[in-house]
Design a protein around this motif. Structure first.
Motif, short mmCIF file in Angstrom:
data_model
loop_
_atom_site.label_atom_id
_atom_site.label_comp_id
_atom_site.label_asym_id
_atom_site.label_seq_id
_atom_site.Cartn_x
_atom_site.Cartn_y
_atom_site.Cartn_z
N PRO A 1 5.78 49.56 53.77
CA PRO A 1 6.58 50.10 52.67
C PRO A 1 6.07 51.48 52.25
CG PRO A 1 4.99 48.54 51.82
CD PRO A 1 4.79 48.57 53.30
N PRO A 2 6.94 52.33 51.72
CA PRO A 2 6.47 53.62 51.22
C PRO A 2 5.66 53.45 49.94
CG PRO A 2 8.81 53.36 50.78
CD PRO A 2 8.38 52.17 51.58
N SER A 3 4.78 54.41 49.65
CA SER A 3 4.03 54.37 48.39
C SER A 3 4.91 54.83 47.24
CB SER A 3 2.79 55.27 48.49
OG SER A 3 2.10 55.03 49.68
N GLY A 4 5.92 55.63 47.55
CA GLY A 4 6.84 56.07 46.51
C GLY A 4 8.12 56.59 47.14
N GLY A 5 9.18 56.67 46.34
CA GLY A 5 10.44 57.18 46.85
C GLY A 5 11.37 56.07 47.29
N ASP A 6 12.52 56.45 47.83
CA ASP A 6 13.52 55.46 48.21
C ASP A 6 14.16 55.86 49.54
OD1 ASP A 6 15.08 53.25 48.07
OD2 ASP A 6 16.24 53.86 46.30
N ILE A 7 14.61 54.85 50.27
CA ILE A 7 15.32 55.11 51.52
C ILE A 7 16.64 54.35 51.47
CG2 ILE A 7 15.27 54.90 54.04
CD1 ILE A 7 12.19 54.80 53.83
N LEU A 8 17.75 55.09 51.57
CA LEU A 8 19.06 54.45 51.50
C LEU A 8 19.73 54.51 52.87
CD1 LEU A 8 20.40 56.05 48.19
CD2 LEU A 8 19.27 53.85 48.47
N PHE A 9 20.33 53.40 53.28
CA PHE A 9 21.11 53.39 54.52
C PHE A 9 22.50 52.89 54.17
CE2 PHE A 9 22.41 51.29 58.56
CZ PHE A 9 22.41 52.42 59.37
N GLN A 10 23.50 53.72 54.43
CA GLN A 10 24.88 53.42 54.05
C GLN A 10 24.97 53.04 52.57
OE1 GLN A 10 25.70 50.46 57.18
NE2 GLN A 10 27.16 51.94 57.99
N GLY A 11 24.17 53.72 51.77
CA GLY A 11 24.22 53.52 50.33
C GLY A 11 23.33 52.43 49.78
N GLY A 12 22.78 51.57 50.65
CA GLY A 12 21.93 50.48 50.15
C GLY A 12 20.46 50.78 50.43
N SER A 13 19.60 50.35 49.50
CA SER A 13 18.17 50.64 49.67
C SER A 13 17.55 49.75 50.76
CB SER A 13 17.43 50.42 48.36
OG SER A 13 16.05 50.64 48.56
N MET B 1 28.99 60.47 51.51
CA MET B 1 27.72 59.73 51.50
C MET B 1 27.04 59.83 52.87
SD MET B 1 27.15 55.69 50.69
CE MET B 1 27.89 55.18 52.23
N PRO B 2 25.79 60.31 52.91
CA PRO B 2 25.11 60.37 54.21
C PRO B 2 24.83 58.97 54.73
CG PRO B 2 23.61 60.96 52.43
CD PRO B 2 24.96 60.78 51.81
N LEU B 3 24.70 58.86 56.08
CA LEU B 3 24.39 57.57 56.70
C LEU B 3 23.00 57.10 56.24
CD1 LEU B 3 25.26 55.47 58.88
CD2 LEU B 3 24.02 56.87 60.52
N LEU B 4 22.05 58.02 56.35
CA LEU B 4 20.68 57.70 55.93
C LEU B 4 20.23 58.76 54.94
CD1 LEU B 4 18.00 55.93 56.71
CD2 LEU B 4 17.33 58.05 57.80
N SER B 5 19.60 58.31 53.88
CA SER B 5 19.12 59.25 52.88
C SER B 5 17.69 58.89 52.50
CB SER B 5 20.05 59.19 51.67
OG SER B 5 19.63 60.11 50.70
N VAL B 6 16.75 59.73 52.92
CA VAL B 6 15.35 59.53 52.57
C VAL B 6 15.08 60.38 51.34
CG1 VAL B 6 12.96 59.82 53.34
CG2 VAL B 6 14.71 59.10 54.97
N ARG B 7 14.65 59.73 50.24
CA ARG B 7 14.53 60.46 48.97
C ARG B 7 13.09 60.52 48.49
NH1 ARG B 7 19.99 58.31 45.96
NH2 ARG B 7 21.42 59.23 47.48
N SER B 8 12.54 61.68 48.53
CA SER B 8 11.15 62.00 48.12
C SER B 8 10.19 60.84 48.39
CB SER B 8 11.08 62.44 46.66
OG SER B 8 11.79 61.56 45.83
N VAL B 9 10.10 60.51 49.68
CA VAL B 9 9.26 59.40 50.10
C VAL B 9 7.83 59.87 50.34
CG1 VAL B 9 8.78 58.07 52.19
CG2 VAL B 9 10.96 57.80 51.03
N SER B 10 6.87 59.05 49.88
CA SER B 10 5.45 59.32 50.13
C SER B 10 4.82 58.10 50.78
CB SER B 10 4.72 59.62 48.82
OG SER B 10 5.34 60.66 48.14
N LYS B 11 3.76 58.33 51.52
CA LYS B 11 2.99 57.22 52.07
C LYS B 11 1.51 57.59 52.09
CE LYS B 11 2.02 53.32 53.89
NZ LYS B 11 2.21 52.08 53.14
N ASN B 12 0.70 56.79 51.41
CA ASN B 12 -0.75 57.01 51.41
C ASN B 12 -1.42 55.88 52.17
OD1 ASN B 12 -0.46 59.21 49.61
ND2 ASN B 12 -0.24 57.74 47.94
#
Lengths: 395, 263
Positions: free
Chosen positions: B54-66, B1-12
């Motif tokens: 907050p992002p407009s879309g996508g998810d950011i996980l740190f140590q597995g938690g959003s 599990m990565p420490l930080l996982s940025v998953r298809s995040v967008s910001k408008n």
């Protein structure tokens, strides 16, 4: 000599006061002389009543002040010696305050001084909110009114003794302030100032209109004075051969509360709470990024500030014995802001400014209608001289 | 599990896409560089991770938690520290106090204990100061000689270092640095490289946003290249700098194929 005189404000390091190269007894004597002279000047000023005399006294003060300024500039060792004896000066000032009723000629003067102390107590409370935490509160008078009415109603309607009403007044003021703070703290800066201003108007309006509870414009009568183990505060204070007027009882009560509040403020200012408040005042984004919950800090600052206001209100209600809505005017909030700014956001400064601005209009009735004008000018001067807001948070 | 996982995040921002569909992982103990021309969305990425908006879309996980929906201070407490592109020190306060604010989360003295002036308040303050001095020692500087000096008086490079020290005080597992070498002289940059290597060796993962390619080349395991809010390349710096799209983003179409890119 540590060459720190050029460094401004609190950028002072902790070694600056410890190595003045004059012997200790010299600085102690200097501090004592300074204090005695100041006390004498104050007592003389409080005793004279004729307008002409007062004006020449004021002129003399200005000359003395200018002379002092140049003296200290020429011999910086004087201010270093006084800085080193800060603790002694504080203790001495307290002793002077305790001694004051013995030197007063008129009971009314003692009463005015007690009012000044109540005003100073409010100043310290507002200083926690605006000076420590940087939250602009333009409706501080609301907490004063809430405290006064809470205390008066607990006393008159429920028959609770003063000693229970006093802490309850602080508690009620703090709780109601949190009620408004919770939504209000979503806005910042001058928006917050407007919200708090609005809150104070709502409080005054409610007090005026809830006639069944507050007595409306008639006010609340018959608020009983404190009673300490059977000793009535409305009886003269006998100390051995000397008898002080009953006003001295209230004076000492206010003084005690003021000293306690100053101690609490100084503890908070030097603690981690004062530090994170100062950080929040400097930069909210960076404070949050350091893992600090801003909402909690703001609520603490609001609640603490308001509780001081509530306690001040309680003291006032029980001292005067009667309150009505006209006692709590909006303009007092602005006076308080001026006092806090003139006092340079420092505990001693705020107390001195509050006492001065209570005594001055009483001394010079001519000044009364000029009060706002003079306030404005002094405020302008302070802002020009110290544009950046500073706080006495030490290393 | 990565420490930080940025998953298809967008910001408008009101119609302007500052970031679109960006994904990246940071493993424990890794230093990841984020590069790209001005306005490519690097700082926006850091602001999304630290919850400033907050992002407009996508998810950011740190140590597995959003991290979505969490407040900035909660994210900091989870172990993400950061510095700012525009220095944000507490200018009124001393060097040591700046670090103490960063450590405040670890102090346990309560409000009422402070008001009552209990003796353990002083003890803990003294302990806090010692800890803060240790943290100051983690960046190469002369802070320990004058911890009482006001932050406002510090030279520029020292302000950047103090910001790093303050971020280290929260004991981060992941440190986000936004152009830490801006305005630094060569010697100061060498010190910074040494500091970063040391804290990486101590187990802190780093996301490094930087324009100075020498620093990126010197410390990163991997870089991510952003352009107009999109990820255009990812990989070791020496591979990425030869990528045609990266060269185009930095130098324009005419230079593609010319070889040495941003170095």
């Amino acid at each position: 000599m540590n060459d720190m005189s050029g460094v401004q404000g609190q950028a002072r390091t902790f070694t600056a006061n410890d190595d003045a190269d004059i012997p200790r007894y010299v600085s102690v004597v200097a501090a004592a002389v300074f204090l005695v002279v100041l006390f004498a000047i104050a007592i003389i000023g409080l005793r004279i009543t004729q307008t002409a005399l007062i004006l020449s006294y004021a002129a003399g003060l200005v000359v003395l002040g200018i002379g002092w300024y140049f003296l200290v500039k020429r011999f910086p060792v004087i201010s270093q010696a006084l800085m080193r004896e800060r603790t002694l000066l504080t203790a001495g000032t307290l002793a002077c305050a305790i001694a004051y009723p013995f030197f007063a000629t008129d009971p009314y003067q003692i009463h005015v001084m007690a009012l000044g102390g109540i005003f100073a107590l409010m100043g310290l409370g507002l200083n926690v909110t605006i000076g420590f935490a940087g939250l602009a509160d333009f409706g501080y008078i609301a907490y004063y009114a809430i405290g006064a009415y809470a205390s008066a109603l607990f006393n008159v309607k429920l028959g609770l003794p003063f000693w229970l009403c006093l802490p309850l007044a602080g508690l009620v003021a703090a709780c109601l302030s949190l009620l408004v703070a919770f939504p209000a703290l979503r806005v910042k800066g001058h928006y917050l100032a407007l919200v708090t201003l609005g809150f104070s108007f709502i409080v005054i309006q409610m007090i005026t209109n809830l006639e069944k509870i507050t007595g409306g414009t008639q006010g609340v009568f018959g608020i009983r004075a404190p009673n300490l183990f059977g000793y009535e505060f409305h009886t003269p204070l006998k100390l051995g051969t000397v008898t002080l007027p009953y006003q001295a009882n209230f004076y000492y009560l206010v003084l005690l509360m003021l000293v306690l509040s100053a101690i609490v403020c100084s503890r908070l200012g030097r603690s981690r709470w004062g530090r994170v408040w100062a950080a929040m005042r400097n930069d909210e984004v960076a404070t949050e990024a350091a893992g600090i919950n801003l909402m909690k800090l703001k609520l603490l600052a609001f609640g603490t500030g308001a509780s001081f206001g509530g306690i001040a209100g309680s003291l006032y209600a029980h001292m005067i014995g009667y309150i009505d809505p006209t006692t709590f005017r909006f303009i007092e909030s602005i006076f308080l802001l001026a006092v806090v700014a003139v006092g340079n956001w420092r505990i001693t400064g705020v107390i001195a400014a509050a006492v001065l601005f209570t005594v001055l209009p009483e001394k010079l009735r001519v000044f009364n209608e000029w009060r706002l004008f003079i306030f404005g000018f002094i405020l302008l001067g302070v802002m020009l001289a110290r544009g950046r807001r500073m706080i006495s948070s030490r290393y | 599990m990565p420490l930080l996982s940025v998953r298809s995040v967008s910001k408008n921002f009101t119609g302007v896409a500052a970031l679109s569909d960006v994904s990246l992982d940071v493993e424990e103990g890794e230093i990841v560089g984020v590069i790209g021309p001005n306005g490519s969305g690097k700082t926006t990425l850091l602001n999304l991770i630290t919850g400033i908006f907050p992002p407009s879309g996508g998810d950011i996980l740190f140590q597995g938690g959003s991290l979505i929906g969490r407040k900035p201070h909660e994210i900091a407490q989870l172990g993400i520290g950061r510095t700012f592109q525009q220095i944000r020190l507490f200018e009124d306060m001393s060097i040591l106090e700046n670090v103490l604010v960063g450590m405040d989360f670890y102090l346990s003295i309560g409000y009422s204990a402070t008001v009552l002036g209990l003796s353990r308040v002083r003890e803990e303050e003294a302990r806090g100061r010692n800890d803060a001095l240790v943290v100051l020692g983690r960046v190469r500087s002369r802070f320990n000689e004058t911890p009482g000096r006001a932050a406002a008086e510090l030279p520029y490079a020292d302000k950047r270092r103090l910001e790093i020290a303050r971020a280290l005080a929260i004991r981060p597992k992941l440190l986000l640095l936004d152009e830490p070498a801006a305005g630094m002289a060569p010697q100061e940059m060498r010190d910074l490289v040494a500091d970063l290597r040391q804290l990486n060796a101590d187990g802190t993962a780093v996301i490094l946003v930087e324009h100075k390619m020498r620093l990126i080349e010197g410390v990163t395991n991997r870089v991510i290249v952003l352009d107009y809010g999109q990820k255009i390349a990812e990989g070791p710096f020496n591979t990425v700098k030869k990528d045609a799209r990266v060269v185009e983003a930095y130098l324009g179409r005419g230079y593609v194929g010319a070889g040495a890119a941003a170095s």
